[in-house]
Design an enzyme around this catalytic site. Structure first.
Site, mmCIF file in Angstrom:
data_model
loop_
_atom_site.group_PDB
_atom_site.id
_atom_site.type_symbol
_atom_site.label_atom_id
_atom_site.label_comp_id
_atom_site.label_asym_id
_atom_site.label_seq_id
_atom_site.Cartn_x
_atom_site.Cartn_y
_atom_site.Cartn_z
ATOM 1 N N LYS A 104 7.850 -1.373 5.590
ATOM 2 C CA LYS A 104 6.774 -0.768 6.365
ATOM 3 C C LYS A 104 6.638 -1.633 7.605
ATOM 4 O O LYS A 104 6.170 -2.763 7.539
ATOM 5 C CB LYS A 104 5.470 -0.745 5.569
ATOM 6 C CG LYS A 104 4.369 -0.043 6.321
ATOM 7 C CD LYS A 104 3.012 -0.283 5.723
ATOM 8 C CE LYS A 104 1.964 -0.087 6.805
ATOM 9 N NZ LYS A 104 0.661 -0.582 6.410
ATOM 10 N N GLY A 165 -8.736 -1.402 8.127
ATOM 11 C CA GLY A 165 -9.905 -2.015 7.499
ATOM 12 C C GLY A 165 -11.240 -1.561 8.069
ATOM 13 O O GLY A 165 -12.283 -2.044 7.649
ATOM 14 N N ALA A 191 -4.178 3.625 7.105
ATOM 15 C CA ALA A 191 -5.230 2.763 7.666
ATOM 16 C C ALA A 191 -6.435 3.535 8.183
ATOM 17 O O ALA A 191 -6.302 4.606 8.777
ATOM 18 C CB ALA A 191 -4.698 1.889 8.796
ATOM 19 N N GLY A 192 -7.603 2.964 7.921
ATOM 20 C CA GLY A 192 -8.836 3.485 8.487
ATOM 21 C C GLY A 192 -9.670 4.348 7.560
ATOM 22 O O GLY A 192 -10.799 4.706 7.889
ATOM 23 N N ASN A 213 -5.754 0.405 1.689
ATOM 24 C CA ASN A 213 -5.946 -0.859 0.980
ATOM 25 C C ASN A 213 -7.438 -1.211 0.914
ATOM 26 O O ASN A 213 -8.056 -1.206 -0.142
ATOM 27 C CB ASN A 213 -5.145 -1.967 1.678
ATOM 28 C CG ASN A 213 -5.109 -3.283 0.912
ATOM 29 O OD1 ASN A 213 -4.255 -4.109 1.152
ATOM 30 N ND2 ASN A 213 -6.006 -3.518 -0.028
ATOM 31 N N THR A 214 -8.024 -1.460 2.090
ATOM 32 C CA THR A 214 -9.406 -1.959 2.139
ATOM 33 C C THR A 214 -10.399 -1.002 1.487
ATOM 34 O O THR A 214 -11.339 -1.451 0.821
ATOM 35 C CB THR A 214 -9.817 -2.216 3.599
ATOM 36 O OG1 THR A 214 -8.782 -2.987 4.215
ATOM 37 C CG2 THR A 214 -11.114 -2.992 3.683
#
Lengths: 261, 80
Positions: A104, A165, A191-192, A213-214
């Site tokens: 990635k 994040g 993301a986001g 992830n976050t």
């Protein structure tokens, strides 16, 4: 709900993935929580970073003791790389540390937003593709850059929904829709994402998968949120395939008038 | 013999193969990548690769990640 409601695998570079939810492994309290959250998410692709091992603590555990590479596809990222040289070096190290050519690719342009440096990304992707890597690029929600990444041989493109994040959700649905319409390789929104509805929305727009992830690791209860995300991605995918009704300004009666007194 | 391992100076007896160094550090071959003086070694060379005085050795592994840690990279940029 047992496993997946549909046999609807995601295919990238000839590899078949069961789940359309991909997850990162950062920011968890410990490896055990990481393992449980990944299990709850149903993901079969997990992203990892490449870093120096701790040589002072000889008893330190390794992430791979908790995430079995035979069970999961380990997708190393080049997070934290701000130059083409670093991103290429870390990709090569990732390949040496792992078992596959998957990477990635991230070339970060700015520390505060963590937005991708898309010029650097294209350059690094070209180098790595020539070396036989399977490059999955983390990019901005820019349809032209996404198109170029496909053209140079990326088998999937990973545009962001919002800064890494940030939990802002999809900030630019129109650009993402254009990317999904024009780029003929799988699109993984990366993301986001903040909560389950963001993930469902990305899938309803036609994303092939969502990576996060976050949103999971940072939730009060990461394992419960991982479960929520699993359902959200499934629900969004099913809704996309089922085909939503058009939006209309006025009501349409759903009960017949016939037979009324 | 002195070598630098992950930025830390260490003293070892010679000869020292990469495999021996990993064993000493309690690391599993299949979980790491090793770079010696910026050259990435193939895992199959670990048992026969003898480290030399002054070698800079980097041993890397997979860690939890999904998002970069701000400030990690030496090449970081910030637009104000």
């Amino acid at each position: 709900m047992s496993n997946y409601p549909l046999h609807d695998p995601l295919i990238i570079a000839g590899r078949e993935f069961r789940s359309r939810l991909w997850v990162g492994t950062g920011k968890y309290k410990n490896f055990e929580e990481t393992r449980l959250a990944i299990e709850a998410s149903g993901a079969d692709v997990v992203t990892v970073a490449v870093r120096r091992v701790n040589i002072t603590d000889k008893n330190s555990e390794n992430l791979l003791d908790y995430i079995d590479p035979k069970k999961y596809t380990i997708l190393p990222n080049t997070a934290g790389c701000y130059t083409v040289e670093d991103a290429v070096r870390y990709s090569r190290l990732a390949r040496a540390a792992g078992v596959s050519d998957l990477v990635k690719l991230e070339v970060i342009g700015d520390e505060r937003t963590l937005f991708p440096d898309t010029a650097g990304l294209l350059e690094a992707a070209k180098i790595l593709i020539a070396e036989g890597f399977i490059v999955l690029p983390y990019t901005n929600d820019d349809p032209i850059v996404a198109q170029k990444l496909m053209d140079i041989g990326c088998p999937a493109v990973m545009p962001l929904a919002a800064p890494i994040g940030s939990g802002l959700g999809i900030r630019n649905p129109y650009n993402l829709k254009i990317i999904m319409e024009t780029v003929k390789v799988p699109i993984i929104v990366d993301a986001g994402v903040g909560t389950a509805s963001d993930a469902a929305l990305a899938m309803e727009y036609g994303a092939d998968a969502v990576l996060m992830n976050t949103a999971i690791a940072g939730a009060k209860d990461p394992i419960m949120m991982a479960t929520a995300m699993r359902y959200a991605v499934d629900a969004g995918r099913l809704a996309f395939k089922a085909g939503r009704i058009p939006r209309k300004l006025y009501a349409t009666a759903s009960s017949p008038i016939e037979g009324m007194l | 013999m002195k070598i630098i391992v992950n930025g830390e100076e260490q003293t070892h007896n010679v000869p020292l193969t990469v495999t021996a160094l990993l064993q000493e550090l309690n690391l599993r071959t299949e979980q790491v990548a090793v770079e010696v003086n910026l050259k990435i070694l193939d895992r199959s060379n670990f048992p026969t690769w003898n480290l030399q005085e002054g070698d800079k050795v980097e041993i890397l592994s997979f860690i939890g990640g999904g998002s970069p840690q701000p400030g990690h990279s030496r090449g970081r940029k910030r637009y104000e």
